[in-house]
Design a protein around this motif. Structure first.
Motif, mmCIF file in Angstrom:
data_model
loop_
_atom_site.group_PDB
_atom_site.id
_atom_site.type_symbol
_atom_site.label_atom_id
_atom_site.label_comp_id
_atom_site.label_asym_id
_atom_site.label_seq_id
_atom_site.Cartn_x
_atom_site.Cartn_y
_atom_site.Cartn_z
ATOM 1 N N HIS A 184 -19.628 -8.789 35.967
ATOM 2 C CA HIS A 184 -19.695 -9.845 34.951
ATOM 3 C C HIS A 184 -19.751 -9.240 33.544
ATOM 4 O O HIS A 184 -19.063 -9.707 32.633
ATOM 5 C CB HIS A 184 -20.924 -10.723 35.204
ATOM 6 C CG HIS A 184 -21.141 -11.761 34.150
ATOM 7 N ND1 HIS A 184 -20.364 -12.903 34.050
ATOM 8 C CD2 HIS A 184 -22.042 -11.826 33.119
ATOM 9 C CE1 HIS A 184 -20.772 -13.619 33.015
ATOM 10 N NE2 HIS A 184 -21.787 -12.995 32.433
ATOM 11 N N ALA A 185 -20.551 -8.193 33.381
ATOM 12 C CA ALA A 185 -20.683 -7.570 32.061
ATOM 13 C C ALA A 185 -19.370 -6.964 31.604
ATOM 14 O O ALA A 185 -18.957 -7.126 30.445
ATOM 15 C CB ALA A 185 -21.776 -6.501 32.098
ATOM 16 N N LEU A 186 -18.674 -6.284 32.493
ATOM 17 C CA LEU A 186 -17.405 -5.636 32.126
ATOM 18 C C LEU A 186 -16.342 -6.658 31.745
ATOM 19 O O LEU A 186 -15.584 -6.457 30.781
ATOM 20 C CB LEU A 186 -16.915 -4.763 33.281
ATOM 21 C CG LEU A 186 -17.745 -3.511 33.568
ATOM 22 C CD1 LEU A 186 -17.324 -2.884 34.888
ATOM 23 C CD2 LEU A 186 -17.609 -2.498 32.432
ATOM 24 N N LEU A 187 -16.264 -7.749 32.483
ATOM 25 C CA LEU A 187 -15.285 -8.790 32.150
ATOM 26 C C LEU A 187 -15.613 -9.430 30.799
ATOM 27 O O LEU A 187 -14.707 -9.771 30.022
ATOM 28 C CB LEU A 187 -15.243 -9.839 33.258
ATOM 29 C CG LEU A 187 -14.667 -9.361 34.597
ATOM 30 C CD1 LEU A 187 -14.760 -10.473 35.648
ATOM 31 C CD2 LEU A 187 -13.222 -8.906 34.441
ATOM 32 N N SER A 188 -16.894 -9.574 30.510
ATOM 33 C CA SER A 188 -17.299 -10.112 29.204
ATOM 34 C C SER A 188 -16.952 -9.133 28.089
ATOM 35 O O SER A 188 -16.541 -9.537 26.992
ATOM 36 C CB SER A 188 -18.802 -10.415 29.203
ATOM 37 O OG SER A 188 -19.119 -11.417 30.152
ATOM 38 N N VAL A 189 -17.115 -7.840 28.347
ATOM 39 C CA VAL A 189 -16.754 -6.814 27.367
ATOM 40 C C VAL A 189 -15.263 -6.878 27.065
ATOM 41 O O VAL A 189 -14.835 -6.851 25.904
ATOM 42 C CB VAL A 189 -17.147 -5.413 27.877
ATOM 43 C CG1 VAL A 189 -16.496 -4.325 27.027
ATOM 44 C CG2 VAL A 189 -18.662 -5.248 27.884
ATOM 45 N N LYS A 190 -14.467 -6.963 28.122
ATOM 46 C CA LYS A 190 -13.013 -7.025 27.942
ATOM 47 C C LYS A 190 -12.608 -8.230 27.103
ATOM 48 O O LYS A 190 -11.784 -8.130 26.181
ATOM 49 C CB LYS A 190 -12.327 -7.079 29.306
ATOM 50 C CG LYS A 190 -10.802 -7.188 29.223
ATOM 51 C CD LYS A 190 -10.173 -7.336 30.587
ATOM 52 C CE LYS A 190 -8.660 -7.499 30.479
ATOM 53 N NZ LYS A 190 -8.019 -7.686 31.813
ATOM 54 N N GLN A 191 -13.181 -9.380 27.412
ATOM 55 C CA GLN A 191 -12.845 -10.592 26.666
ATOM 56 C C GLN A 191 -13.240 -10.462 25.197
ATOM 57 O O GLN A 191 -12.487 -10.845 24.300
ATOM 58 C CB GLN A 191 -13.531 -11.802 27.299
ATOM 59 C CG GLN A 191 -13.179 -13.123 26.623
ATOM 60 C CD GLN A 191 -13.857 -14.308 27.299
ATOM 61 O OE1 GLN A 191 -14.812 -14.141 28.051
ATOM 62 N NE2 GLN A 191 -13.358 -15.499 27.040
ATOM 63 N N ALA A 192 -14.410 -9.901 24.941
ATOM 64 C CA ALA A 192 -14.891 -9.761 23.567
ATOM 65 C C ALA A 192 -14.034 -8.796 22.758
ATOM 66 O O ALA A 192 -13.958 -8.901 21.528
ATOM 67 C CB ALA A 192 -16.338 -9.284 23.569
#
Length: 331
Positions: free
Chosen positions: A31-39
């Protein structure tokens, strides 16, 4: 018959392995990595970071430990990464190494979320457009071994709390816009590498009587003043010292250089006195520059002095005494 059985066993194991689903990484890391990518604008650089591939340990730009936790994230040399350092990075609780390198589209301040990474040992945010102050709260990360915040647009003072980090061995803050003094206790023997060059630091170099080995001290291209002789305290091995392009004003005459020195640049200061005889004994010295100071003669007569040629002694304006003798006369 035995060979046939062995062949069948190998085939069975291969089929079984292919049928076994890929190990998924921790849901919190995913979840954290996908949020990082989106940001960061969903850059193509992070194309493998996809919810359709739940085993994030197989993604590019990261590594996992044996338990399947993400412990290393490295994003470098990408022009399609844009935005600020995402707060979601703080959700990677097992992270030991974070490297954000050569990302010109990375902007904004260093976020407070990094203080949640209690296991972090190696932090690199370098060659970006990150700006603002260095958060003093980073000193809460007691496991930090190496911090590289070089080649950014950081401003303000170096946090005094950095001097209290028990395991910090390498600190590189070069090529920023840092001001103010070097914190007391920062120039410690525990460092193997301390690089603060190309800033606007001022005041004296804090005194440190540690006896431990230190490999590199580079404080060049600042506005430092005073006497740095304590860096060369007897019995303290040191390899590289670059204090050039400052306003240092002290008498070089009686300074005893440690024999382990391989690189010494004291050029472009206000250093006075004579070239000390201890220079003759530096058999390992590969780089020497004492130019553009106020040194006077005579030069010590020995191979250890003249082997570097005349350039290291050029442009010295002796103000009191005999002008520095031409090294051509010593050969």
């Amino acid at each position: 018959m035995a060979s046939t059985a062995s062949s069948l066993l190998v085939v069975f194991l291969l089929v079984a392995a292919a049928a076994t689903p890929a190990r998924s990484c921790a849901p919190s890391d995913l979840h954290a990595l996908l949020s990082v990518k989106q940001a960061l604008g969903n850059p193509a650089t992070l194309s493998t970071w996809s919810a359709s591939s739940p085993n994030c340990c197989a993604w590019d730009h990261l590594r996992c430990d044996d338990a399947g936790r993400v412990n290393n994230v490295f994003i470098d040399g990408a022009d399609d990464v844009h935005g600020q350092i995402p707060s979601a990075v703080g959700g990677l609780s097992a992270l030991m190494s974070l490297s954000l390198f050569r990302l010109p589209g990375l902007t904004g301040a260093i976020p407070p979320c990094l203080t949640a990474l209690s296991n972090l040992q190696f932090l690199t945010i370098s060659h970006t457009n990150v700006s603002g102050p260095i958060p003093g709260a980073l000193a809460r990360l007691r496991s930090l071994d190496s911090v590289d915040l070089s080649n950014n647009k950081l401003s303000g003072c170096i946090p005094a709390a950095f001097a209290d980090l028990p395991n910090l061995r390498s600190l590189d803050l070069m090529h920023n816009q840092l001001t103010g003094p070097i914190p007391a206790g920062l120039v410690q023997g525990q460092f193997r590498s301390l690089i603060l060059s190309y800033n606007q630091l001022s005041g004296p170099i804090p005194r440190d009587d540690a006896q431990d080995e230190i490999n590199t001290v580079d404080l060049s291209h600042n506005k430092l003043t005073g006497d740095p002789s304590h860096l060369f305290v007897p019995g303290r091995p040191i390899g590289k010292v670059d204090l050039s392009w400052n306003y240092l004003d002290f008498d070089l005459s009686k300074l005893v250089f440690p024999p382990e020195l391989t690189y010494l640049d004291l050029s472009h200061n206000r250093i006075r006195g004579t070239v000390p005889a201890s220079l003759e004994r530096l058999s390992t010295l590969q780089k020497l520059d004492l130019s553009y100071n106020n040194l006077c003669g005579p030069l010590p007569k020995g191979h250890g002095v003249i082997k570097h040629g005349c350039k290291p002694y050029a442009h010295n304006q002796c103000r009191h005494g005999t002008p520095l003798a031409g090294c051509q006369d010593l050969s």
